[in-house]
Design a protein around this motif. Structure first.
Motif, mmCIF file in Angstrom:
data_model
loop_
_atom_site.group_PDB
_atom_site.id
_atom_site.type_symbol
_atom_site.label_atom_id
_atom_site.label_comp_id
_atom_site.label_asym_id
_atom_site.label_seq_id
_atom_site.Cartn_x
_atom_site.Cartn_y
_atom_site.Cartn_z
ATOM 1 N N VAL A 156 18.003 5.003 -36.118
ATOM 2 C CA VAL A 156 18.588 6.016 -35.255
ATOM 3 C C VAL A 156 20.108 5.788 -34.978
ATOM 4 O O VAL A 156 21.014 6.669 -35.062
ATOM 5 N N SER A 157 20.349 4.664 -34.705
ATOM 6 C CA SER A 157 21.655 4.239 -34.352
ATOM 7 C C SER A 157 22.775 4.400 -35.362
ATOM 8 O O SER A 157 23.851 4.746 -35.146
ATOM 9 N N TYR A 158 22.273 3.941 -36.524
ATOM 10 C CA TYR A 158 23.139 3.779 -37.791
ATOM 11 C C TYR A 158 23.240 5.040 -38.685
ATOM 12 O O TYR A 158 24.169 5.402 -39.283
ATOM 13 N N ASP A 159 22.143 5.777 -38.593
ATOM 14 C CA ASP A 159 21.926 6.905 -39.696
ATOM 15 C C ASP A 159 20.719 7.784 -39.185
ATOM 16 O O ASP A 159 19.612 7.656 -39.560
ATOM 17 N N SER A 160 21.212 8.829 -38.167
ATOM 18 C CA SER A 160 19.857 9.604 -37.535
ATOM 19 C C SER A 160 19.313 10.585 -38.574
ATOM 20 O O SER A 160 18.025 10.811 -38.397
ATOM 21 N N GLU A 161 20.274 11.014 -39.467
ATOM 22 C CA GLU A 161 19.766 11.865 -40.408
ATOM 23 C C GLU A 161 18.646 11.276 -41.328
ATOM 24 O O GLU A 161 17.714 11.664 -41.601
ATOM 25 N N PHE A 162 19.148 10.041 -41.769
ATOM 26 C CA PHE A 162 18.080 9.485 -42.854
ATOM 27 C C PHE A 162 16.950 9.216 -41.915
ATOM 28 O O PHE A 162 15.847 9.028 -42.232
ATOM 29 N N ALA A 163 17.209 8.473 -40.923
ATOM 30 C CA ALA A 163 15.912 8.210 -39.839
ATOM 31 C C ALA A 163 15.078 9.601 -39.594
ATOM 32 O O ALA A 163 13.723 9.116 -39.860
ATOM 33 N N ALA A 164 15.289 10.659 -39.331
ATOM 34 C CA ALA A 164 14.807 11.997 -39.459
ATOM 35 C C ALA A 164 14.000 12.091 -40.665
ATOM 36 O O ALA A 164 12.607 12.323 -40.669
ATOM 37 N N LEU A 165 14.565 11.751 -41.876
ATOM 38 C CA LEU A 165 13.881 12.181 -43.034
ATOM 39 C C LEU A 165 12.689 11.231 -43.287
ATOM 40 O O LEU A 165 11.732 11.409 -43.937
ATOM 41 N N ARG A 166 12.785 9.963 -42.684
ATOM 42 C CA ARG A 166 11.725 8.807 -42.912
ATOM 43 C C ARG A 166 10.581 9.383 -41.830
ATOM 44 O O ARG A 166 9.723 8.379 -41.608
ATOM 45 N N GLY A 167 10.809 10.283 -41.037
ATOM 46 C CA GLY A 167 9.795 10.574 -40.088
ATOM 47 C C GLY A 167 9.953 10.021 -38.578
ATOM 48 O O GLY A 167 8.934 10.256 -37.701
ATOM 49 N N ILE A 168 10.992 9.590 -38.332
ATOM 50 C CA ILE A 168 11.331 9.133 -37.378
ATOM 51 C C ILE A 168 11.606 10.033 -36.126
ATOM 52 O O ILE A 168 12.592 10.804 -36.473
ATOM 53 N N ASN A 169 11.110 10.215 -35.117
ATOM 54 C CA ASN A 169 11.553 11.000 -33.700
ATOM 55 C C ASN A 169 12.780 10.955 -33.337
ATOM 56 O O ASN A 169 12.841 10.277 -32.088
ATOM 57 N N THR A 170 13.916 11.268 -33.921
ATOM 58 C CA THR A 170 15.140 11.016 -33.376
ATOM 59 C C THR A 170 15.509 11.636 -32.235
ATOM 60 O O THR A 170 16.210 11.060 -31.291
ATOM 61 N N LYS A 171 14.779 12.991 -31.724
ATOM 62 C CA LYS A 171 15.119 13.211 -30.586
ATOM 63 C C LYS A 171 14.588 12.304 -29.407
ATOM 64 O O LYS A 171 15.219 12.261 -28.291
ATOM 65 N N PHE A 172 13.447 11.764 -29.604
ATOM 66 C CA PHE A 172 12.739 11.032 -28.548
ATOM 67 C C PHE A 172 13.562 9.695 -28.287
ATOM 68 O O PHE A 172 13.899 9.190 -27.339
ATOM 69 N N PHE A 173 14.010 9.013 -29.434
ATOM 70 C CA PHE A 173 14.721 7.978 -29.292
ATOM 71 C C PHE A 173 16.246 8.168 -28.883
ATOM 72 O O PHE A 173 16.883 7.078 -28.000
ATOM 73 N N TYR A 174 16.954 9.410 -28.904
ATOM 74 C CA TYR A 174 18.195 9.824 -28.409
ATOM 75 C C TYR A 174 17.780 9.551 -26.735
ATOM 76 O O TYR A 174 18.532 9.002 -26.374
ATOM 77 N N THR A 175 16.884 10.369 -26.343
ATOM 78 C CA THR A 175 16.547 10.573 -25.178
ATOM 79 C C THR A 175 16.279 9.185 -24.490
ATOM 80 O O THR A 175 16.889 8.889 -23.352
ATOM 81 N N LEU A 176 15.398 8.431 -25.304
ATOM 82 C CA LEU A 176 15.248 7.138 -24.719
ATOM 83 C C LEU A 176 16.359 6.161 -24.485
ATOM 84 O O LEU A 176 16.445 5.578 -23.413
ATOM 85 N N ILE A 177 17.304 6.154 -25.289
ATOM 86 C CA ILE A 177 18.395 5.486 -25.103
ATOM 87 C C ILE A 177 19.285 5.711 -24.029
ATOM 88 O O ILE A 177 19.933 4.967 -23.158
ATOM 89 N N LEU A 178 19.499 6.895 -23.597
ATOM 90 C CA LEU A 178 20.061 7.659 -22.548
ATOM 91 C C LEU A 178 19.524 7.000 -21.268
ATOM 92 O O LEU A 178 19.908 6.918 -20.214
ATOM 93 N N ILE A 179 18.027 7.213 -21.456
ATOM 94 C CA ILE A 179 17.139 6.857 -20.099
ATOM 95 C C ILE A 179 17.427 5.227 -19.903
ATOM 96 O O ILE A 179 17.736 4.731 -18.801
ATOM 97 N N LEU A 180 17.351 4.493 -20.902
ATOM 98 C CA LEU A 180 17.697 3.174 -20.888
ATOM 99 C C LEU A 180 19.233 2.817 -20.236
ATOM 100 O O LEU A 180 19.261 1.880 -19.500
ATOM 101 N N ALA A 181 20.099 3.454 -20.783
ATOM 102 C CA ALA A 181 21.256 3.484 -20.151
ATOM 103 C C ALA A 181 21.550 3.722 -18.591
ATOM 104 O O ALA A 181 22.176 3.250 -17.930
ATOM 105 N N SER A 182 20.744 4.890 -18.328
ATOM 106 C CA SER A 182 20.697 5.339 -16.800
ATOM 107 C C SER A 182 20.134 4.126 -15.902
ATOM 108 O O SER A 182 20.800 3.972 -15.045
ATOM 109 N N LEU A 183 19.097 3.541 -16.429
ATOM 110 C CA LEU A 183 18.519 2.419 -15.807
ATOM 111 C C LEU A 183 19.574 1.380 -15.790
ATOM 112 O O LEU A 183 19.767 0.398 -14.392
ATOM 113 N N CYS A 184 20.176 0.851 -16.690
ATOM 114 C CA CYS A 184 21.248 0.024 -16.782
ATOM 115 C C CYS A 184 22.148 0.093 -15.594
ATOM 116 O O CYS A 184 23.013 -0.781 -15.158
#
Length: 264
Positions: A156-184
């Protein structure tokens, strides 16, 4: 220099600094690689609302800031996911709203208020045992999440479009990264404060980029550099009796400048 370690508050500050630096190195790498610095800055300043509400309700400040920061991160993720062209306006709105909420609740709090400057500019020498436990649990949580979802986060970090095509839930991991950033961000409040927290998240990573060609390596080097900045900044703060947060960031900026000049 070793004489300062005879004091318990310095020992606690060093432990807290190392714990914060580990989280900052890992999450800072994700923030920089995903170009989320401005969004994370918005979360950082918005979390002041949680500080104000916690003070008003008599709750632990870090707890209030954590809840408010996570809510802000989720809202920002929802608002910016499909509106990247309006991200500056949305972040500015959340930034101002959070700060305003915090100020209003602090003003409404009867009696003497705590030293809010320590939350704006940091006061790592004032960390408590409860703060250290919070930071330790945060580190365990962050490291566990990154290890479990490393491949997905990397994609997701380096190619979110390709990750989406591979079936990765990019919306979830985008939100997860922001949540982790908020905790930090909340954990780093005690070290450098809300105003300077983005510097602690980004400067070690900018330096690490010059020595790493993998995300995992960047995280490790960033954590080591952040630890080094924190300890040196603490020593400067102790011997010259100046703000610990400002000392840490000045140390980081100075070393970043030296490295960039040497590279040129």
């Amino acid at each position: 220099m070793m004489e300062m370690f005879q004091y318990d508050f310095i020992q606690n500050a060093v432990i807290a600094g190392v714990l914060i630096s580990i989280a900052a190195g890992i999450i800072g790498s994700l923030v920089v690689v995903n170009k989320l610095t401005f969004l994370t800055g918005g979360i950082a300043h918005s979390s002041y609302g949680g500080i104000g509400i916690a003070i008003y309700l008599g709750l632990p400040v870090l707890f209030g800031a954590t809840v408010f920061a996570i809510i802000t991160a989720v809202i920002i993720a929802m608002l910016t996911l499909n509106k990247r062209n309006r991200v500056d306006s949305l972040i500015g709105l959340m930034w101002a709203f959070g700060m305003a909420i915090g100020i209003i609740f602090v003003d409404l709090t009867p009696g003497y208020n705590v030293d809010l400057m320590s939350y704006l500019f940091g006061s790592i020498i004032a960390v408590s045992s409860a703060d250290i436990w919070y930071m330790a649990i945060l580190d365990i949580f962050v490291i566990s999440i990154v290890m479990i979802f490393y491949k997905e986060i990397l994609a997701v970090s380096y190619d979110s479009e390709f990750a989406a095509l591979r079936g990765i839930n990019t919306k979830f991991f985008y939100t997860l990264i922001l949540i982790l950033a908020s905790l930090c961000v909340v954990a780093a409040i005690k070290a450098v404060g809300l105003i300077l927290v983005i510097a602690l998240l980004t400067i070690p990573t900018y330096l690490a980029e010059a020595f790493a060609n993998r995300l995992s390596t960047m995280m490790i080097i960033s954590s080591i550099l952040a630890t080094m900045f924190t300890i040196i900044g603490l020593a400067i703060s102790y011997f010259y009796d100046i703000s610990s947060g400002a000392s840490i960031i000045i140390t980081a900026v100075t070393l970043l400048t030296i490295v960039k000049l040497i590279k040129k």
